[in-house]
Design an enzyme around this catalytic site. Structure first.
Site, PDB file in Angstrom:
ATOM      1  N   ASP A 102       0.893  -1.372   0.253  1.00  0.00           N
ATOM      2  CA  ASP A 102      -0.176  -0.245  -0.100  1.00  0.00           C
ATOM      3  C   ASP A 102       0.817   1.356  -0.128  1.00  0.00           C
ATOM      4  O   ASP A 102       1.782   1.096  -0.105  1.00  0.00           O
ATOM      5  CB  ASP A 102      -0.940  -0.131   1.260  1.00  0.00           C
ATOM      6  CG  ASP A 102      -0.627   0.029   2.490  1.00  0.00           C
ATOM      7  OD1 ASP A 102       0.729  -1.049   3.166  1.00  0.00           O
ATOM      8  OD2 ASP A 102      -0.990   0.407   3.414  1.00  0.00           O
ATOM      9  N   GLU A 166       0.601  -1.125   6.134  1.00  0.00           N
ATOM     10  CA  GLU A 166       1.685  -0.195   6.505  1.00  0.00           C
ATOM     11  C   GLU A 166       1.199   0.842   6.787  1.00  0.00           C
ATOM     12  O   GLU A 166       1.355   1.210   8.267  1.00  0.00           O
ATOM     13  CB  GLU A 166       2.571  -0.726   6.259  1.00  0.00           C
ATOM     14  CG  GLU A 166       4.067  -0.619   7.114  1.00  0.00           C
ATOM     15  CD  GLU A 166       4.697   1.162   6.727  1.00  0.00           C
ATOM     16  OE1 GLU A 166       5.196   1.391   7.589  1.00  0.00           O
ATOM     17  OE2 GLU A 166       3.807   1.776   6.329  1.00  0.00           O
TER      18      GLU A 166
HETATM   19  C1  LIG Z   1      23.085  10.383  11.856  1.00  0.00           C
HETATM   20  C2  LIG Z   1      23.083  10.082  10.601  1.00  0.00           C
HETATM   21  C3  LIG Z   1      21.271  11.024  10.130  1.00  0.00           C
HETATM   22  C4  LIG Z   1      20.139  10.290   9.631  1.00  0.00           C
HETATM   23  C5  LIG Z   1      19.011  10.744   9.460  1.00  0.00           C
HETATM   24  C6  LIG Z   1      17.535   9.523   9.391  1.00  0.00           C
HETATM   25  C7  LIG Z   1      17.641   9.438   7.604  1.00  0.00           C
HETATM   26  C8  LIG Z   1      16.184   8.374   7.757  1.00  0.00           C
HETATM   27  C9  LIG Z   1      16.144   8.458   6.515  1.00  0.00           C
HETATM   28  C10 LIG Z   1      15.156   7.546   6.332  1.00  0.00           C
HETATM   29  C11 LIG Z   1      14.369   7.112   7.174  1.00  0.00           C
HETATM   30  C12 LIG Z   1      12.660   6.631   5.996  1.00  0.00           C
HETATM   31  C13 LIG Z   1      11.264   5.645   6.758  1.00  0.00           C
HETATM   32  C14 LIG Z   1      11.144   5.418   5.232  1.00  0.00           C
HETATM   33  C15 LIG Z   1      10.086   4.188   5.852  1.00  0.00           C
HETATM   34  C16 LIG Z   1       8.468   5.137   5.565  1.00  0.00           C
HETATM   35  C17 LIG Z   1       7.574   4.045   6.416  1.00  0.00           C
HETATM   36  C18 LIG Z   1       6.622   5.057   6.940  1.00  0.00           C
HETATM   37  O1  LIG Z   1       6.089   5.936   6.421  1.00  0.00           O
HETATM   38  N1  LIG Z   1       5.594   4.279   7.867  1.00  0.00           N
HETATM   39  C19 LIG Z   1       4.508   4.782   8.345  1.00  0.00           C
HETATM   40  C20 LIG Z   1       3.352   4.305   9.524  1.00  0.00           C
HETATM   41  C21 LIG Z   1       2.636   4.990  10.112  1.00  0.00           C
HETATM   42  C22 LIG Z   1       2.651   3.666  10.534  1.00  0.00           C
HETATM   43  C23 LIG Z   1       0.379   3.771  10.983  1.00  0.00           C
HETATM   44  N2  LIG Z   1       0.510   4.479  12.589  1.00  0.00           N
HETATM   45  C24 LIG Z   1       5.088   6.118   9.274  1.00  0.00           C
HETATM   46  O2  LIG Z   1       5.795   6.238  10.266  1.00  0.00           O
HETATM   47  O3  LIG Z   1       4.364   7.666   9.375  1.00  0.00           O
HETATM   48 ZN   LIG Z   2       7.274   2.500   4.110  1.00  0.00          ZN
HETATM   49 ZN   LIG Z   3       5.506   5.251   4.226  1.00  0.00          ZN
END
Ligand SMILES: CCCCCCCC/C=C\CCCCCCCC(=O)N[C@@H](CCCCN)C(=O)O
Ligand SMILES: [Zn+2]
Ligand SMILES: [Zn+2]
Length: 478
Positions: A102, A166
């Site tokens: 999704d 998700e």
């Molecule tokens: C010290 C180094 C610096 C690092 C910086 C971090 C950078 C972050 C990089 C990537 C993170 C991306 C995460 C992508 C996953 C997204 C998953 C997502 O969208 N999940 C949703 C789920 C919602 C569930 C319902 N409550 C969300 O979290 O909103």
């Molecule tokens: Zn995701």
């Molecule tokens: Zn997402």
């Protein structure tokens, strides 16, 4: 550091080279997947037509996966998919690859090409889900399809779980798959899910890209604030309305960030492992965090993304009030989405929030809450972590920094803590800060070359996982 080589590994792995025809087919398959608008709107509210179509689509583009006798396919919760790939050696503990089909909604506004067109421009495939997370769904099945075509038979069994909700909780997909596997008595060696990338340009003083494998995940608290007041005629208004009271409360929350928790949780060890990668004088600072932590903790607060690593963040995401221009509003509601730092709990965040708002007229309703996830092992004995590391070294030889990190968002993997203690969140794709903003934003895209590398990574990872569970501490012991 690494994994002990085995007889099996030495017996010629299948090379991760794909023909021109296969490369065209794989990118066209991804485009087709992007064109199916598998949008999750709210918990329990999905585009079910698109989800059903997606199920048919994967049958069509990955025929070998579906007709292989040692692969069992099940539909769970109506639209999620569970594949059980039976390995030849039952003594090896199985693992699981996760992804979700999704996506969050997208309108055409601000996009260079429509978000569900899957169009290719200048070597990039555009569309909602190209990074989050149809790239993984398709790359996992694509890699398996290509391996099967080459007559690959795995030694170690593995599962592929593709959730369909998700983005709105995982309650109908991941949670049900997890319960099903638990009922079958499955215990997993490790899980690999989305949640981090090969980060490029996120730390200003670090010029080299680094692979961050998230070994933990922030928690969350969705809080609804509500103010109820007596409605009446707007010609003789009270001094304060429900909207004014709630707006002030919300503003206090925005103006009062929750405490900086730098020093507690996994971030400190991430920075310690990174210390020697910085050039002077940053290297001195990161090598002496005991002395410079006040400086580093302030530096981390400066950028939104690094700020998210040092504290529980507060995001006011919804505000609803008012029914007519000349009616004093009876009720005002705002929703606040907190992302909880690994060193805090839901209860602590709730208490801090009430103390900041300090207004009895504001009621608090917890809509949903999730505690931060435990830290998975990432030492030399941690099979999942070491396999990811090994495969990064092979597919991305230019990357010489692999560090454990914390996922600032939530993933479906949180529903599987009953099956394993080794949960690793890593997408083998380069990500720059502007790409990060495209996730849930506009112009989400992946380069054709990055997608091919992702398929290659999984193609090699599945073969690497056939190793016996005998990680060793030092390469020179081999
Ligand atoms: C010290 C180094 C610096 C690092 C910086 C971090 C950078 C972050 C990089 C990537 C993170 C991306 C995460 C992508 C996953 C997204 C998953 C997502 O969208 N999940 C949703 C789920 C919602 C569930 C319902 N409550 C969300 O979290 O909103
Ligand atoms: Zn995701
Ligand atoms: Zn997402």
């Amino acid at each position: 550091k690494g994994l002990r080589d085995t007889e099996h590994q030495r017996a010629s792995p299948i090379p991760s080279q794909f023909s021109q025809e296969e490369r065209v087919t794989m990118k066209e398959s991804l485009k087709g997947a992007i064109q199916i608008p598998t949008v999750s709107f709210n918990p329990g509210e999905f585009n079910t037509t698109a989800l059903a179509e997606f199920g048919e689509y994967i049958h069509k583009v990955f025929p070998t996966v579906f007709r292989t006798s040692f692969i069992q396919h099940e539909v769970v919760g109506e639209y999620s998919h569970l594949f059980t790939v039976q390995g030849s050696d039952p003594s090896l503990q199985p693992y699981m690859l996760l992804a979700h089909i999704d996506v969050v909604p997208a309108t055409d506004q601000g996009w260079e090409v429509p978000p569900f067109s899957g169009l290719e421009r200048d070597g990039f495939i555009y569309g909602r889900g190209t990074l989050d997370n149809k790239n993984s769904v398709m790359a996992i099945l694509q890699a398996l399809e290509l391996l099967l075509i080459r007559n690959y038979i795995p030694r170690r069994s593995f599962f592929i779980a593709l959730g369909h909700d998700e983005e709105v909780s995982g309650a109908h997909g991941a949670q049900k798959i997890s319960a099903l596997l638990q009922a079958r008595g499955v215990q997993l060696a490790f899980i690999v899910d989305e949640g981090s990338f090969i980060l490029d340009g996120f730390i200003p003083s670090l010029k080299k890209p680094l692979a961050m494998v998230s070994v933990s995940e922030k928690g969350s608290l969705d809080l609804m604030l509500e103010v109820n007041m007596t409605p009446g005629h707007s010609s003789a208004p009270p001094k304060e309305t429900s909207i004014g009271i709630l707006a002030a409360a919300v503003s206090r929350l925005e103006q009062t960030p929750l405490p900086n928790m730098f020093g507690s949780g996994p971030l400190k060890m991430t920075l310690q492992q990174l210390a020697n990668e910085f050039s002077f004088p940053a290297s001195v600072i990161f090598n002496n965090l005991w002395l410079f932590w006040p400086l580093v903790s302030r530096l981390m607060e400066r950028e939104d993304i690094t700020n998210a690593l040092v504290r529980t963040t507060t995001a006011v995401t919804m505000f609803n009030a008012g029914i007519k221009v000349n009616v004093i509003p009876p009720v005002a509601q705002a929703t606040v989405n907190f992302r909880i730092h690994p060193a805090q709990t839901v209860q602590e965040v709730l208490k801090l929030t009430k103390d900041i708002v300090m207004d009895d007229r504001v009621q608090f309703h917890v809509l949903e809450s999730v505690e931060p996830l435990p830290v998975s092992p990432f030492d030399d004995q941690a099979l999942g972590y070491q396999l990811i590391r090994q495969t990064i070294q092979s597919v991305f030889p230019e990357i010489n920094i692999v560090v454990p990190g914390t996922c600032i968002a939530q993933t479906d993997s949180r529903h599987y803590t009953n099956l394993t203690t080794g949960i690793y969140r890593f997408n083998p794709v380069y990500l720059q800060p502007q790409d990060f903003r495209s996730i849930h934003g506009i112009n989400e895209r992946i380069s054709v070359q990055a997608y091919e590398s992702q398929v290659k990574f999984i193609f090699e990872f599945i073969q690497n996982a056939d190793t016996e569970q005998r990680p060793v501490s030092h390469l020179h012991e081999l």
